[in-house]
Every structure is written in structure tokens, then in C-alpha cells.
Scaffold this motif. Structure first.
Motif, PDB file in Angstrom:
ATOM      1  N   ASN A   2     -18.199  88.787 114.597  1.00  0.00           N
ATOM      2  CA  ASN A   2     -17.477  88.372 113.555  1.00  0.00           C
ATOM      3  C   ASN A   2     -18.108  88.537 112.449  1.00  0.00           C
ATOM      4  O   ASN A   2     -19.311  88.688 112.278  1.00  0.00           O
ATOM      5  CB  ASN A   2     -16.983  86.952 113.863  1.00  0.00           C
ATOM      6  CG  ASN A   2     -17.698  85.943 113.964  1.00  0.00           C
ATOM      7  OD1 ASN A   2     -19.012  86.128 113.440  1.00  0.00           O
ATOM      8  ND2 ASN A   2     -17.372  84.893 114.793  1.00  0.00           N
ATOM      9  N   THR A   3     -17.554  87.973 111.318  1.00  0.00           N
ATOM     10  CA  THR A   3     -18.152  88.310 109.856  1.00  0.00           C
ATOM     11  C   THR A   3     -19.032  87.312 109.730  1.00  0.00           C
ATOM     12  O   THR A   3     -20.277  87.581 109.064  1.00  0.00           O
ATOM     13  CB  THR A   3     -17.026  88.122 108.786  1.00  0.00           C
ATOM     14  OG1 THR A   3     -15.811  88.901 109.062  1.00  0.00           O
ATOM     15  CG2 THR A   3     -17.513  88.172 107.593  1.00  0.00           C
ATOM     16  N   LYS A   4     -18.970  85.946 110.219  1.00  0.00           N
ATOM     17  CA  LYS A   4     -19.854  84.849 109.941  1.00  0.00           C
ATOM     18  C   LYS A   4     -21.359  85.503 110.803  1.00  0.00           C
ATOM     19  O   LYS A   4     -22.739  85.255 110.146  1.00  0.00           O
ATOM     20  CB  LYS A   4     -19.612  83.594 110.601  1.00  0.00           C
ATOM     21  CG  LYS A   4     -20.344  82.476 110.370  1.00  0.00           C
ATOM     22  CD  LYS A   4     -19.851  81.231 110.904  1.00  0.00           C
ATOM     23  CE  LYS A   4     -20.983  80.349 110.759  1.00  0.00           C
ATOM     24  NZ  LYS A   4     -20.487  78.978 111.614  1.00  0.00           N
ATOM     25  N   MET A   5     -21.047  85.905 111.951  1.00  0.00           N
ATOM     26  CA  MET A   5     -22.344  86.333 112.632  1.00  0.00           C
ATOM     27  C   MET A   5     -23.271  87.438 112.082  1.00  0.00           C
ATOM     28  O   MET A   5     -24.385  87.482 111.679  1.00  0.00           O
ATOM     29  CB  MET A   5     -22.031  86.930 114.234  1.00  0.00           C
ATOM     30  CG  MET A   5     -21.569  85.750 114.746  1.00  0.00           C
ATOM     31  SD  MET A   5     -23.143  84.444 115.136  1.00  0.00           S
ATOM     32  CE  MET A   5     -23.741  85.183 116.270  1.00  0.00           C
ATOM     33  N   LEU A   7     -23.128  88.269 108.572  1.00  0.00           N
ATOM     34  CA  LEU A   7     -23.790  87.801 107.466  1.00  0.00           C
ATOM     35  C   LEU A   7     -25.084  86.921 107.794  1.00  0.00           C
ATOM     36  O   LEU A   7     -26.117  87.217 107.085  1.00  0.00           O
ATOM     37  CB  LEU A   7     -22.739  86.763 106.553  1.00  0.00           C
ATOM     38  CG  LEU A   7     -21.497  87.687 105.963  1.00  0.00           C
ATOM     39  CD1 LEU A   7     -20.589  86.217 105.278  1.00  0.00           C
ATOM     40  CD2 LEU A   7     -22.017  88.320 104.818  1.00  0.00           C
ATOM     41  N   ILE A   8     -25.107  86.374 108.838  1.00  0.00           N
ATOM     42  CA  ILE A   8     -26.295  85.642 109.291  1.00  0.00           C
ATOM     43  C   ILE A   8     -27.220  86.474 109.613  1.00  0.00           C
ATOM     44  O   ILE A   8     -28.474  86.320 109.256  1.00  0.00           O
ATOM     45  CB  ILE A   8     -25.730  84.830 110.527  1.00  0.00           C
ATOM     46  CG1 ILE A   8     -25.160  83.372 110.084  1.00  0.00           C
ATOM     47  CG2 ILE A   8     -27.039  84.355 111.218  1.00  0.00           C
ATOM     48  CD1 ILE A   8     -24.528  82.466 111.249  1.00  0.00           C
TER      49      ILE A   8
END
Length: 112
Positions: A2-5, A7-8
Motif C-alpha cells: 500500500n501507499t504507506k508501506m 513511503l516508508i
């Protein structure tokens, strides 16, 4: 992912890259004398890297030298001559790459 992963992962990669780029400046601060091994590497590695790049670029030249190998050899010669002339790695790599791309575009011999 997903987007959060994503970005991390990008953030972690950026921090590690920045740390690796900053490490030599932290280890070899101004005023300190560089170790002899590091000085020797600084003198030897550029030529070694260019030799490896030449071997890598010319490794696929096979039976039909005139179709592909000649243009690669000429582009490598242009790179070497321009480096000896200007002593600028960026210009020499750019001239070699552009000349090879032009050779491919204008002188490509169809392989049957």
C-alpha cells in the motif's frame, strides 16, 4: 504494497543513501591526513572502473564484428580520445554514448 508501506520504504532508502554519502565526510574530516590505502585507491580505481566498463561494453561482440562490434569499438575510441583530450569524464562518457547511439540509428545493419 500500500501507499504507506511504499513511503516508508522510500524514506528508509533515502536515509540509508544519505548516510552512506555522508559517511566519508564524517570519517575523513578536514585537516586529517588520508590513509595511504585510500590515496592509492583514489589513484587506481578510476582506471580500473573504465577498464571494467570497456570489457562490459564489448563483451557481446560476436561473430559479426562489422554489424555491431565495429561501432562499439569506435564509440569506445571516441570516449578514450575525448578523455585524453579534455580530462573530463562526463564529457567523454557523453560523447561516447551519443556517438554510439548515432551509429546505431544511422548505420544499423539488419541481422538476419
Amino acid at each position: 504494497m500500500n501507499t504507506k508501506m511504499a513511503l516508508i520504504a522510500i524514506f528508509v532508502s533515502a536515509v540509508i543513501t544519505f548516510g552512506l554519502r555522508a559517511l566519508p565526510f564524517l570519517v575523513f574530516q578536514e585537516g586529517k591526513e588520508l590513509p595511504d590505502q585510500i590515496k592509492r585507491l583514489g589513484m587506481v580505481l578510476p582506471s580500473s572502473i573504465m577498464a571494467v566498463l570497456i570489457v562490459y561494453c564489448l563483451k557481446d561482440v560476436g561473430d559479426d564484428f562489422m554489424a555491431d562490434g565495429l561501432w562499439k569499438l569506435i564509440a569506445a575510441a571516441i570516449t578514450a580520445v575525448s578523455y585524453k583530450w579534455k580530462h573530463n569524464t562526463l564529457i567523454s562518457i557523453l560523447l561516447g554514448t551519443v556517438s554510439y547511439m548515432l551509429f546505431l540509428h544511422f548505420f544499423w545493419i539488419e541481422q538476419i
